[in-house]
Scaffold this motif. Structure first.
Motif, PDB file in Angstrom:
ATOM      1  N   THR A  41      47.524  53.152  37.060  1.00 38.90           N
ATOM      2  CA  THR A  41      48.062  52.302  38.123  1.00 38.90           C
ATOM      3  C   THR A  41      46.940  51.651  38.923  1.00 38.90           C
ATOM      4  N   LEU A  42      45.866  52.395  39.182  1.00 37.16           N
ATOM      5  CA  LEU A  42      44.718  51.813  39.881  1.00 37.16           C
ATOM      6  C   LEU A  42      44.187  50.600  39.128  1.00 37.16           C
ATOM      7  N   VAL A  43      44.062  50.745  37.814  1.00 39.96           N
ATOM      8  CA  VAL A  43      43.553  49.634  37.007  1.00 39.96           C
ATOM      9  C   VAL A  43      44.510  48.451  37.067  1.00 39.96           C
ATOM     10  N   ASP A  44      45.805  48.712  36.925  1.00 42.43           N
ATOM     11  CA  ASP A  44      46.790  47.625  36.957  1.00 42.43           C
ATOM     12  C   ASP A  44      46.751  46.890  38.298  1.00 42.43           C
ATOM     13  N   TYR A  45      46.701  47.644  39.389  1.00 42.86           N
ATOM     14  CA  TYR A  45      46.652  47.015  40.704  1.00 42.86           C
ATOM     15  C   TYR A  45      45.377  46.191  40.878  1.00 42.86           C
ATOM     16  N   ALA A  46      44.253  46.770  40.453  1.00 41.42           N
ATOM     17  CA  ALA A  46      42.981  46.086  40.623  1.00 41.42           C
ATOM     18  C   ALA A  46      42.930  44.800  39.803  1.00 41.42           C
ATOM     19  N   LEU A  47      43.313  44.872  38.554  1.00 38.52           N
ATOM     20  CA  LEU A  47      43.191  43.715  37.686  1.00 38.52           C
ATOM     21  C   LEU A  47      44.177  42.612  38.028  1.00 38.52           C
ATOM     22  N   ASN A  48      45.283  42.936  38.625  1.00 41.53           N
ATOM     23  CA  ASN A  48      46.216  41.893  39.080  1.00 41.53           C
ATOM     24  C   ASN A  48      45.548  41.029  40.143  1.00 41.53           C
ATOM     25  N   GLY A  49      44.636  41.634  40.887  1.00 41.91           N
ATOM     26  CA  GLY A  49      43.935  40.873  41.910  1.00 41.91           C
ATOM     27  C   GLY A  49      42.713  40.153  41.382  1.00 41.91           C
TER      28      GLY A  49
END
Length: 207
Positions: free
Chosen positions: A195-203
């Motif tokens: 989830t951290l990766v998904d949140y970060a990469l969306n930004g």
């Protein structure tokens, strides 16, 4: 040294490697059990079954022993998982690569062999300036550089915006994980790091 006819000479390389391994294990075990301040070169030597002079022949201080033992522990964990130590894969899929590395990090953080001595060293590094500098230079900074390099590779491929600073961007997923582990604010899991990766990469995705 004179050897008896028919008898092979002692393998000093193998003996040295056994001693080195014993010292690594003793240092990590002691710092986890009694903390960094109470861990001594004498204690490490006694637990490893070697002379104090053996340790000082290879290392300058107990900090040097512990940091090298930590590096070795990380290499062993990566090799056991079939990974290249201190490397981030570049398959062309940034999200998948980051998730794989962070999942391996979760495994490491949940390993009792790593957790106790790592907490002891991290805590001591906050009050012991010299140890803190060495901890950053030898353990933290090389790993952060790998994340930054992988993000730069993604920028070159057009998967991350060109105006993103990789050294700041990596903190979006590395820092929350470290904070949760240090302060025990929540469980460590693959779902969490994914989830951290998904949140970060969306930004970070190109606009």
């Amino acid at each position: 040294m004179v050897t008896q006819p028919g008898k092979p000479a002692p393998d000093t390389t193998r003996r040295s490697e056994r001693s080195r391994r014993a010292i690594y294990e003793a240092a990590l075990a002691l710092v986890g059990e009694v903390g960094y301040p109470k861990t001594t070169v004498e204690g490490i030597a006694a637990r490893a079954g070697v002379g104090k002079q053996t340790i000082y022949r290879w290392w300058g201080s107990k900090a040097d022993v512990l940091l090298e033992a930590f590096l070795d522990l990380g290499e062993q964990a990566a090799e056991a998982a079939g990974q290249v130590p201190y490397a981030i894969p570049d398959t062309g899929d940034l999200a998948a690569d980051l998730k794989a590395v962070l999942r391996a990090t979760v495994d490491e953080l949940l390993d009792p062999r790593y957790d106790a001595p790592s907490r002891a060293l991290t805590a001591e590094g906050l009050v012991n300036e010299q140890l803190g500098r060495e901890f950053v230079a030898k353990l933290l900074e090389p790993n952060l550089r790998l994340y930054a390099d992988r993000l730069r590779s993604a920028q070159d491929a057009g998967h991350v915006r060109a105006d993103v600073d990789p050294r700041i961007a990596l903190e979006l997923f590395v820092s929350p994980l470290a904070q949760r582990w240090l302060q025990r604010t929540g469980p460590l899991s693959y779902e969490y790091t994914d989830t951290l990766v998904d949140y970060a990469l969306n930004g970070l995705a190109p606009r």
